[in-house]
Design an enzyme around this catalytic site. Structure first.
Site, mmCIF file in Angstrom:
data_model
loop_
_atom_site.group_PDB
_atom_site.id
_atom_site.type_symbol
_atom_site.label_atom_id
_atom_site.label_comp_id
_atom_site.label_asym_id
_atom_site.label_seq_id
_atom_site.Cartn_x
_atom_site.Cartn_y
_atom_site.Cartn_z
ATOM 1 N N GLU A 1 0.850 -1.194 0.000
ATOM 2 C CA GLU A 1 0.000 0.000 0.000
ATOM 3 C C GLU A 1 0.883 1.239 0.000
ATOM 4 O O GLU A 1 1.555 1.542 1.000
ATOM 5 C CB GLU A 1 -0.932 0.025 1.212
ATOM 6 C CG GLU A 1 -1.847 1.233 1.156
ATOM 7 C CD GLU A 1 -2.886 1.275 2.261
ATOM 8 O OE1 GLU A 1 -3.784 2.124 2.166
ATOM 9 O OE2 GLU A 1 -2.792 0.491 3.214
ATOM 10 N N HIS B 1 -3.336 10.846 -2.185
ATOM 11 C CA HIS B 1 -3.751 9.631 -2.892
ATOM 12 C C HIS B 1 -3.559 9.815 -4.381
ATOM 13 O O HIS B 1 -3.055 8.949 -5.072
ATOM 14 C CB HIS B 1 -5.225 9.330 -2.624
ATOM 15 C CG HIS B 1 -5.425 8.475 -1.416
ATOM 16 N ND1 HIS B 1 -5.879 7.187 -1.483
ATOM 17 C CD2 HIS B 1 -5.218 8.724 -0.120
ATOM 18 C CE1 HIS B 1 -5.952 6.688 -0.262
ATOM 19 N NE2 HIS B 1 -5.558 7.607 0.576
ATOM 20 N N ASP C 1 1.565 -13.819 12.912
ATOM 21 C CA ASP C 1 0.436 -14.397 12.186
ATOM 22 C C ASP C 1 -0.433 -13.238 11.698
ATOM 23 O O ASP C 1 -1.126 -12.589 12.491
ATOM 24 C CB ASP C 1 -0.363 -15.315 13.126
ATOM 25 C CG ASP C 1 -1.451 -16.075 12.387
ATOM 26 O OD1 ASP C 1 -1.841 -15.618 11.291
ATOM 27 O OD2 ASP C 1 -1.903 -17.111 12.902
ATOM 28 N N LYS D 1 -8.656 -14.502 16.068
ATOM 29 C CA LYS D 1 -8.833 -14.087 14.661
ATOM 30 C C LYS D 1 -10.267 -13.747 14.301
ATOM 31 O O LYS D 1 -10.675 -13.923 13.152
ATOM 32 C CB LYS D 1 -8.275 -15.165 13.717
ATOM 33 C CG LYS D 1 -6.806 -15.477 13.983
ATOM 34 C CD LYS D 1 -6.270 -16.613 13.146
ATOM 35 C CE LYS D 1 -4.820 -16.888 13.530
ATOM 36 N NZ LYS D 1 -4.255 -18.065 12.893
#
Ligand code: ADP
Length: 567
Positions: free
Chosen positions: A246, A552, A454, A378
């Protein structure tokens, strides 16, 4: 010039292997002659045959006159010299070529060999051309050369494609993880009819992931790692590795780090450190389920239970047991410290020990699952947000008004107002669970990927409430992030892989801390929180200053990306 045509052309002059075949360019000895080559040849031919004729005539006369042949006059000496010279020239020009043609492979074979061995050289040579070149004559993309399978490998590939050899068994069967990956990759390509070109295969230690990180590998994905910082946290500087695609994310976090640094740094406090696991067990009645709940929560039983639990590892230490009941089903939330490991394996073993132990007194207990989702791993869950999971950290900084203006290009009041309306009121309206922040998950995930955590645990690890308040009569900004569930480790899982371990090393938290087990993982958690603080400051400032869309457009839309951060 067409490089392919040139590379397959028959060489027209003698040359050594490796010399580029090009009559037009290659300098030759004949270039130094005063006459053109064909005239020079004619001169030497004439000379040679003339002196041969002259000498034979003289020798015939001498034989007739009984004059010894070795008695020579000046004209004969000159003729002899001319004979030797012209002979050497003619031998050099035609003879060596003739001899070489006997030993040299045919020109076609030579050209084929040359192409094979020097294709790269030819392409490079072509790339180095001086003439202007448009799109049409752009060099072709390099071809991906897949490793040719040996006959034995070819048989195995066919067996995998046919389904007679399971793909998952290749590592065990071959005892060579790299070879297993090569074979599986080829089989996958044949079965799907799709190319995996572009997914790297070479340059990875497939042995290092065996039985721990990834099954049935066919390659690996590359993710760029950028560095934000230095992050000045608790008096120490950290260069923070972030793996992301990103654009803007690293640059934005970097700007936040600069603002924090110029304001004297951030401080972090670890509030809690405990991983959780909650099995679900069932009884015939709710009454029996409640009996187990009271037993487990009775302080008198804690020592016995912790002794049983702690047998799982020298680093696992039981902290608390909290239960929730749904009818006759009981959810038991165990919480324990796990040293420098994130701890899911460790705690699971400890929980299994306890369940085995409980079966003696509660033989009617039916273990439905080692994880009953009250853990909660999660998945967004209020229990994590309220109770915490992994490391709970609060991190704060006092940013001077000057820095807010000069570095963050906004002002304190605008930031405080935006934080209240966006991160607090806006998230409340949205019914957020732990999402009272601008983009904590961006920073958490990038650091997690870089350091071998993770990445799926970014769900709860990104729970964060960002607070901003004007202080010192409104001149300066107090900013904080409170993150109750940072689940990180510096041993186990992906942390031991080469790249991830290098990133941990950069932060000074690689591996187990032998002097004080657990302190590496705790430090990493505070670094994550500090980096989130920097990311929050920068993105909120960009929003407050109305820069977000501009950045952006500048960095995302134009092939690069710097200040765009999705929020
Ligand atoms: P996780 O529980 O996070 O999945 P693992 O249990 O796979 O991690 O890895 C932890 C392993 O590392 C255990 O075998 C443990 O004994 C070992 N270990 C060595 N030093 C430490 C330490 N300082 N803290 C935690 N575990 C450690």
């Amino acid at each position: 010039m067409d490089v392919r045509r040139r590379s397959t052309n028959k060489p027209t002059t003698p040359m050594k292997m490796g010399v580029v075949v090009d009559d037009e360019k290659e300098p030759r000895a004949s270039d130094a002659l005063p006459l053109p080559l064909y005239l020079t040849n004619a001169v030497f031919f004439t000379l040679f045959f003339s002196v041969v004729y002259f000498l034979l005539t003289r020798w015939r006369e001498k034989i007739r006159n009984s004059t010894p042949l070795h008695v020579v006059d000046l004209s004969e000496i000159v003729a002899l010299v001319a004979l030797v010279a012209s002979f050497i020239y003619l031998l050099g020009f035609f003879g060596i070529d003739f001899v070489q043609s006997i030993f040299r492979p045919s020109a076609d074979v030579w050209a084929a060999d040359y192409d094979k061995n020097h294709a790269e050289e030819l392409i490079l040579d072509e790339d180095a051309r001086k003439v202007p070149c448009g799109v049409d004559c752009a060099p072709p993309p390099p071809q991906v050369v897949e490793t040719l399978a040996s006959e034995e490998d070819e048989e195995i590939i066919k067996a995998v494609v046919a389904g007679t050899t399971p793909s998952y068994s290749l590592e065990t069967k071959l005892g060579d993880c790299k070879r297993a990956a090569v074979i599986r990759r080829e089989a996958v390509q044949r079965v799907t009819g799709k190319s995996l070109a572009g997914l790297p295969l070479e340059g990875f230690d497939y042995q290092s992931i065996l039985g721990q990180c990834c099954e049935m590998p066919v390659g690996y994905v590359q993710i760029p790692v950028g560095i934000a910082g230095p992050l000045l946290l608790d008096g120490r500087e950290y260069s923070v590795p972030m793996a992301t695609t990103e654009g803007c994310l690293v640059a934005s976090t970097n700007r936040g780090c600069k603002a924090i640094h110029l304001s004297g740094g951030a401080t972090a406090v670890l509030l809690k450190d405990g991983m959780t696991r909650a099995p679900v067990v069932r009884f015939a009645t709710a009454q029996r389920a409640a009996e187990l709940k009271f037993f487990l929560e009775d302080p008198k039983n804690f020592d016995t239970l912790s002794m049983v639990f702690n047998r799982s590892s020298r680093f696992a230490r039981l902290q608390t047991i909290k239960c929730a009941i749904a009818g006759k089903n009981l959810y038991i939330r165990f919480c324990c410290s796990t040293g420098d490991a994130m701890g899911m394996n460790m705690i699971s073993k400890g929980v299994q020990n306890i369940l085995d132990f409980l079966q003696k007194d509660f033989s009617d207990m039916d273990v439905i699952g080692l994880s009953g989702n009250f853990c909660s791993d999660k998945k967004p869950a209020a229990v994590n947000w309220i109770e915490g999971r992994g490391k709970s950290v609060v991190c704060e900084a006092l940013i001077s008004g000057d820095v807010v203006r000069k570095v963050l290009k906004t002002n304190v009041a605008a930031l405080v107002e935006l934080n209240m309306l966006k991160n607090l009121a806006g998230s409340a309206l949205a019914g957020a669970l732990g999402g009272f922040n601008a983009h904590a998950s961006n920073i958490v995930t990038a650091i997690y990927i870089a350091t071998g955590q993770d990445p799926a645990q970014n769900v709860e690890s990104s729970h964060c409430i960002t607070m901003m308040e004007a202080v010192n009569d409104g001149k300066d900004l107090h900013v904080s992030v409170t993150m109750p569930c940072i689940e990180v480790g510096t041993v186990g899982g992906g942390t031991q892989l080469a790249s991830q371990s290098a990133c941990l090393n950069l932060l000074g938290v690689k591996g187990a801390n032998r002097e004080e087990p657990g302190s590496n993982a705790r430090l990493l958690a505070t670094i994550v929180a500090g980096s989130v603080l920097a990311g929050e400051l920068s993105l909120m400032s960009a929003l407050a200053a109305g820069q977000l869309v501009r950045s952006h457009m500048k960095y995302n839309r134009s092939s690069k990306d710097v200040s765009k951060v999705s929020s």
